[in-house]
Design a protein around this motif. Structure first.
Motif: not given
Length: 430
Positions: A143-145, A158-161, A342-343, A390-391
Motif C-alpha cells: 500500500x502507498x505509504x 504519487x504511484x511508486x512503492x 479508486x471508488x 488506487x494506492x
C-alpha cells in the motif's frame, strides 16, 4: 555477458544478527546506496555515487542482510521488459531467449537464478509484480505509504512503492516486515489520523502466510480476463478453483472504470516523470557533456546524450500533457479517472476480501519482440496499473506454468490489507 542481472556486483555486510542474518539481498539500482554506484539503468547516472543510504537499505543492513549488488532495470523504471537499460537487457533465467519483465527485471531474475535469496524492486505500475510473474517468483507491491520512499530515485512520486521479491510468500512477507514502517524523512509514511500507529507496527506479515482461506471471499475481476492469452486465463482459473477447494468463496466482480486505467496511468506517470527528470541538467550531478555554450544548449546536449529513447518519449508526452492548454484536457481528466478507479475498487472490496486477476495478460515475450511497438508494451500493464492508481496493495504469486513458462496470479487487497492478501497468496502457493 550471462544473464546481465547486476549493474554493479559488490558485497555490503549488514549487522551481525537480525531477522535477515545469513540472507543475501539484491537491490534495484534506483535505491541509493552510500558509497556504491547507483545508475537507475541510465547513462545519465553512469558514475553517480550517492552520499547516503535509502531508508529501506538501512533497514536491510540493520536486519543483518548481506547486500550482493545493484540490479539491472529499465532506465529510470520506464519499461516493462528491462530492455530499455543503458547497460543492455537482462535475460529471463527460466528461458534466456525471453525477457524477465520489468522494470525490476534484474531483481526478479536475481531471485529466480539463485543469485540472491531476496531482492528489492520498485513498483510504479507493476514493476515488481510483472517481473515476479515472468520469472516465476513472488513480488509484493505494498500500500502507498507502508514503506519509505526516502532514497528512491523517483519516476512518479504519487504511484511508486518499494516492494520485496522472494522465492516463497512467507520469505517475501518477512522482507516486507523488515522494510515497512514510518520514516521521519518521508511524509508519505505518516499514518492516517484514524489509526493509533503506522499500520506496520501492529502487523506480522510473515505470520500471515498460513494458507488459511476458509471463509474468505475472492472476487475475480472479469474485465481483466478479456483479451488475455487463453493459456494464461486457463492457468489462472485452475489456481482460483484450487482456492475454492480450500474453502474460499469465489465471486465475479466488474469495474467499469478499468477501461480508462492504462490511459490515465500513462498521463499521470509521464507527467510526474517529466517533472522529476527536469533536474538532470548537466550541472549538479550525473552526466555532463563538458561542452561549452549557452545554458539551453548544454542542457539539451546533456539530455540528448544521457537519456535513452523510452525516457525521452515519456518526458515529451508528460511535458505535453502538463503544458498550458492541455493540462485540463489530459492531466485533470486522468486524475478524475483515478478517483473513479479508486471508488470502483473500494466498492469491489466491500464485496470481497481480496480481488484476483492474472498478473500479466501474456506469457513472457521474446527479447526484442516488444521494443518496436511501445503501445503494445503499455497495454501489457493493463492488470497491474489500476492498483497503483488506487494506492492499494497487491501480490503476484506463481499460479503454474503454460508451455513451460511461469504464469502469475495477482491478488489485490484493501488499503493496508497486506495480511489478508498474503494469507490468500500462500494458499495459492500450497
Amino acid at each position: 555477458m550471462g544473464a546481465n542481472i547486476f549493474i554493479t556486483e559488490e558485497t555490503i555486510d549488514g549487522a551481525d544478527d537480525g531477522p535477515l542474518a545469513g540472507k543475501t539481498v539484491a537491490v534495484k539500482d534506483n535505491l541509493s546506496t552510500d558509497g556504491l554506484r547507483t545508475t537507475c539503468g541510465s547513462a545519465m547516472l553512469d558514475e553517480y555515487v550517492p552520499p547516503y543510504d535509502a531508508t529501506v537499505v538501512e533497514h536491510l543492513k540493520d536486519a543483518g542482510a548481506t547486500i550482493v549488488g545493484k540490479t539491472n532495470m529499465d532506465e529510470f523504471g520506464m519499461g516493462g521488459t528491462t530492455e530499455t537499460s543503458a547497460f543492455g537487457p537482462t535475460k529471463n533465467p527460466v528461458d534466456e531467449e525471453r525477457v524477465p519483465g520489468g522494470s525490476s527485471g534484474g531483481s526478479a531474475a536475481a531471485v529466480a537464478a539463485g543469485k540472491a535469496d531476496l531482492a528489492l524492486g520498485t513498483d510504479t505500475g507493476g514493476s515488481v509484480r510483472n517481473p515476479a510473474a515472468f520469472c516465476g517468483v513472488v513480488g509484493i507491491k505494498p500500500t502507498y505509504g507502508l514503506v519509505s520512499r526516502y532514497g528512491l530515485i523517483a519516476y512518479a512520486n504519487s504511484l511508486e512503492q518499494v516492494g520485496p521479491i522472494g522465492s516463497t510468500v512467507e520469505e517475501t512477507a518477512a522482507l516486507l516486515d523488515v522494510i515497512a514502517g514510518a520514516d521521519e524523512h518521508d511524509a508519505t509514511t505518516r499514518f492516517d489520523q484514524t489509526m493509533d500507529a503506522h499500520p506496520a507496527e501492529n502487523s506480522d506479515y510473515a505470520a500471515a502466510a498460513d494458507g488459511d482461506v476458509d471463509g474468505m471471499t475472492v472476487g475475480v475481476i472479469t474485465d481483466l480476463l478479456d483479451g488475455a492469452d487463453d493459456r494464461v486465463v486457463e492457468t489462472f482459473e485452475a489456481a482460483v478453483s484450487d482456492l475454492e477447494s480450500q474453502g474460499a468463496a469465489v465471486v465475479e466482480v466488474s469495474l467499469d472504470s478499468l477501461e480508462h486505467a492504462v490511459q490515465a496511468y500513462y498521463v499521470i506517470a509521464m507527467s510526474e516523470a517529466s517533472s522529476n527528470l527536469a533536474r538532470y541538467d548537466g550541472v549538479r550531478y550525473g552526466l555532463s557533456t563538458g561542452k561549452e555554450g549557452n545554458w539551453n544548449d548544454v542542457y539539451a546536449d546533456t539530455r540528448e546524450e544521457g537519456f535513452g529513447a523510452e525516457v525521452k518519449r515519456r518526458i515529451l508526452l508528460g511535458t505535453y500533457a502538463l503544458s498550458a492548454g492541455y493540462h485540463d484536457k489530459y492531466y485533470k481528466k486522468a486524475q478524475d479517472a483515478r478517483a473513479w478507479i479508486k471508488q470502483d475498487f473500494d466498492e469491489a472490496l466491500a464485496e470481497a476480501d481480496v480481488l484476483a486477476t492474472p498478473t500479466m495478460p501474456v506469457l513472457p515475450p521474446k527479447l526484442g519482440e516488444s521494443l518496436s511497438d511501445p503501445l503494445q508494451l503499455y497495454l501489457m500493464d493493463a492488470n497491474t496499473v489500476p492498483v497503483n492508481l488506487a494506492n492499494l496493495p497487491a501480490i503476484s504469486v506463481p499460479a503454474g506454468e503454460a508451455d513451460g513458462l511461469p504464469v502469475g496470479l495477482q491478488l489485490i487487497g484493501p488499503k493496508f490489507g497486506e495480511e489478508t492478501m498474503i494469507r490468500a497468496a500462500s494458499a495459492v502457493e500450497n
